[in-house]
Design a protein around this motif. Structure first.
Motif, PDB file in Angstrom:
ATOM      1  N   PRO A  31       0.817  -1.214   0.000  1.00 52.62           N
ATOM      2  CA  PRO A  31       0.000   0.000   0.000  1.00 52.62           C
ATOM      3  C   PRO A  31       0.854   1.269   0.000  1.00 52.62           C
ATOM      4  CG  PRO A  31      -0.028  -1.045   2.156  1.00 52.62           C
ATOM      5  CD  PRO A  31       0.731  -1.952   1.246  1.00 52.62           C
ATOM      6  N   VAL A  32       0.253   2.324  -0.497  1.00 50.86           N
ATOM      7  CA  VAL A  32       0.884   3.645  -0.467  1.00 50.86           C
ATOM      8  C   VAL A  32       0.499   4.300   0.851  1.00 50.86           C
ATOM      9  CG1 VAL A  32       0.932   5.912  -1.541  1.00 50.86           C
ATOM     10  CG2 VAL A  32       0.877   3.853  -2.953  1.00 50.86           C
ATOM     11  N   CYS A  33       1.482   4.775   1.577  1.00 52.78           N
ATOM     12  CA  CYS A  33       1.237   5.318   2.915  1.00 52.78           C
ATOM     13  C   CYS A  33       1.483   6.819   3.010  1.00 52.78           C
ATOM     14  CB  CYS A  33       2.107   4.581   3.932  1.00 52.78           C
ATOM     15  SG  CYS A  33       1.768   2.810   3.989  1.00 52.78           S
ATOM     16  N   GLU A  34       1.710   7.476   1.862  1.00 52.78           N
ATOM     17  CA  GLU A  34       1.955   8.915   1.858  1.00 52.78           C
ATOM     18  C   GLU A  34       1.025   9.577   0.845  1.00 52.78           C
ATOM     19  OE1 GLU A  34       6.112   9.692   1.157  1.00 52.78           O
ATOM     20  OE2 GLU A  34       6.667   7.907   2.291  1.00 52.78           O
ATOM     21  N   PRO A  35       0.487  10.754   1.163  1.00 51.54           N
ATOM     22  CA  PRO A  35      -0.410  11.438   0.222  1.00 51.54           C
ATOM     23  C   PRO A  35       0.333  11.886  -1.036  1.00 51.54           C
ATOM     24  CG  PRO A  35       0.003  12.795   2.167  1.00 51.54           C
ATOM     25  CD  PRO A  35       0.656  11.487   2.406  1.00 51.54           C
ATOM     26  N   GLY A  36      -0.353  11.797  -2.181  1.00 54.42           N
ATOM     27  CA  GLY A  36       0.183  12.292  -3.441  1.00 54.42           C
ATOM     28  C   GLY A  36       1.148  11.361  -4.152  1.00 54.42           C
ATOM     29  N   ARG A  38       2.285   8.309  -6.435  1.00 54.69           N
ATOM     30  CA  ARG A  38       1.670   7.546  -7.531  1.00 54.69           C
ATOM     31  C   ARG A  38       2.502   6.337  -7.946  1.00 54.69           C
ATOM     32  NH1 ARG A  38      -1.504  10.037  -5.558  1.00 54.69           N
ATOM     33  NH2 ARG A  38      -2.889  11.601  -6.378  1.00 54.69           N
ATOM     34  N   SER A  39       3.614   6.107  -7.269  1.00 55.80           N
ATOM     35  CA  SER A  39       4.402   4.899  -7.471  1.00 55.80           C
ATOM     36  C   SER A  39       5.164   4.651  -6.180  1.00 55.80           C
ATOM     37  CB  SER A  39       5.379   5.043  -8.645  1.00 55.80           C
ATOM     38  OG  SER A  39       6.400   5.958  -8.334  1.00 55.80           O
ATOM     39  N   ARG A  40       5.674   3.443  -6.041  1.00 60.87           N
ATOM     40  CA  ARG A  40       6.427   3.149  -4.827  1.00 60.87           C
ATOM     41  C   ARG A  40       7.468   2.075  -5.091  1.00 60.87           C
ATOM     42  NH1 ARG A  40       4.342   0.244   0.157  1.00 60.87           N
ATOM     43  NH2 ARG A  40       6.520  -0.273   0.125  1.00 60.87           N
ATOM     44  N   GLY A  47      12.401 -15.201  -6.038  1.00 54.69           N
ATOM     45  CA  GLY A  47      11.410 -15.727  -6.962  1.00 54.69           C
ATOM     46  C   GLY A  47      11.052 -14.689  -8.011  1.00 54.69           C
ATOM     47  N   GLN A  48      10.035 -14.990  -8.781  1.00 54.46           N
ATOM     48  CA  GLN A  48       9.526 -14.047  -9.779  1.00 54.46           C
ATOM     49  C   GLN A  48       8.136 -13.613  -9.341  1.00 54.46           C
ATOM     50  OE1 GLN A  48      10.985 -17.096 -10.854  1.00 54.46           O
ATOM     51  NE2 GLN A  48      12.885 -15.969 -11.164  1.00 54.46           N
ATOM     52  N   TRP A  49       7.844 -12.314  -9.546  1.00 46.02           N
ATOM     53  CA  TRP A  49       6.600 -11.720  -9.060  1.00 46.02           C
ATOM     54  C   TRP A  49       5.919 -10.947 -10.181  1.00 46.02           C
ATOM     55  CZ3 TRP A  49       4.939 -12.493  -4.080  1.00 46.02           C
ATOM     56  CH2 TRP A  49       5.859 -13.116  -3.225  1.00 46.02           C
ATOM     57  N   TYR A  50       4.622 -11.220 -10.380  1.00 49.49           N
ATOM     58  CA  TYR A  50       3.815 -10.483 -11.360  1.00 49.49           C
ATOM     59  C   TYR A  50       3.105  -9.327 -10.679  1.00 49.49           C
ATOM     60  CZ  TYR A  50       3.940 -14.400 -14.720  1.00 49.49           C
ATOM     61  OH  TYR A  50       4.311 -15.378 -15.605  1.00 49.49           O
ATOM     62  N   ASP A  51       3.036  -8.177 -11.356  1.00 43.79           N
ATOM     63  CA  ASP A  51       2.144  -7.099 -10.947  1.00 43.79           C
ATOM     64  C   ASP A  51       0.748  -7.551 -11.393  1.00 43.79           C
ATOM     65  OD1 ASP A  51       0.440  -4.750 -11.224  1.00 43.79           O
ATOM     66  OD2 ASP A  51       2.238  -3.539 -10.991  1.00 43.79           O
ATOM     67  N   THR A  52      -0.214  -7.637 -10.468  1.00 44.91           N
ATOM     68  CA  THR A  52      -1.529  -8.182 -10.815  1.00 44.91           C
ATOM     69  C   THR A  52      -2.315  -7.290 -11.771  1.00 44.91           C
ATOM     70  OG1 THR A  52      -2.532  -7.218  -8.842  1.00 44.91           O
ATOM     71  CG2 THR A  52      -1.742  -9.504  -8.679  1.00 44.91           C
ATOM     72  N   ALA A  53      -1.995  -6.002 -11.843  1.00 47.96           N
ATOM     73  CA  ALA A  53      -2.722  -5.098 -12.735  1.00 47.96           C
ATOM     74  C   ALA A  53      -2.121  -5.078 -14.138  1.00 47.96           C
ATOM     75  CB  ALA A  53      -2.740  -3.693 -12.153  1.00 47.96           C
ATOM     76  N   LEU A  70      -4.310   6.099  -7.860  1.00 48.14           N
ATOM     77  CA  LEU A  70      -5.300   6.301  -6.807  1.00 48.14           C
ATOM     78  C   LEU A  70      -6.347   5.199  -6.727  1.00 48.14           C
ATOM     79  CD1 LEU A  70      -6.004  10.129  -7.066  1.00 48.14           C
ATOM     80  CD2 LEU A  70      -4.912   8.918  -5.172  1.00 48.14           C
ATOM     81  N   ASP A  71      -6.637   4.540  -7.847  1.00 44.73           N
ATOM     82  CA  ASP A  71      -7.741   3.586  -7.872  1.00 44.73           C
ATOM     83  C   ASP A  71      -7.384   2.152  -7.462  1.00 44.73           C
ATOM     84  OD1 ASP A  71      -6.225   3.158 -10.154  1.00 44.73           O
ATOM     85  OD2 ASP A  71      -7.959   2.769 -11.439  1.00 44.73           O
TER      86      ASP A  71
END
Length: 171
Positions: A31-36, A38-40, A47-53, A70-71
């Motif tokens: 999760p994003v824990c700071e206002p504004g 848009r990436s982190r 291992g290998q990890w997929y971004d689910t989006a 934001l969504d």
């Protein structure tokens, strides 16, 4: 929920991650824990990890930059994971394509029995990548066990992540 170092305690860099967590072995929530923002940046276990989006795949044991619009909350899933997803009143098994480097994957599904008084039935699934590129899902043990293609032991299967061309390594 578990800390990101739970399955790889030897990776000392994961010990300092306090703003992300694992759900089981398969999902990493960042999760994003700071206002504004848009990436982190996210430190990934091995291992290998997929971004689910986006279905982009990242190589683990490094820090990567992921989009955090934001969504949605950034969620990554381990290659090979079998994740039950509820859709239109039915359970679909999202199988995140194993990669040649990742080896076979696995996942569990525990159906919600009415009343909750009987012992839970645990359905165990494995996934593997065949030499021809086909993803095979099998249910191991219990009733209905056996290989599956479009369905695994009567459950619909959706293979995800095959569109990712190659692992994203160090910058």
């Amino acid at each position: 929920m578990r800390p990101v170092w739970w399955f790889t305690p030897e990776d000392r860099a994961l010990r300092g991650v306090g703003d992300a967590f694992l759900v089981g072995e398969a999902l990493l929530v960042a999760p994003v824990c700071e206002p504004g923002v848009r990436s982190r940046r996210v430190r990934l276990p091995k291992g290998q990890w997929y971004d689910t989006a986006t279905e982009v795949v990242y190589e683990g044991e490094r820090t990567v930059e992921v989009a955090a619009p934001l969504d949605r909350v950034p969620v990554l899933v381990r290659a090979g994971a079998v994740v039950p997803v509820r859709e239109a009143g039915d359970t679909v098994l999202d199988v995140w394509a194993p990669l040649p480097e990742s080896g076979p994957g696995a996942g569990l599904y525990i159906p919600d029995e009415e009343g909750g008084w009987s012992p839970p039935l645990v359905e165990r699934y494995t996934s593997r990548l065949e030499a021809d590129g086909e993803v095979v899902v099998e249910r191991s043990g219990g009733p209905g066990a056996g290989p599956g293609g479009a369905s695994a032991a009567g459950r619909p299967v959706r293979v995800r992540g095959l569109g990712a061309a190659e692992a994203v390594g160090p910058a």
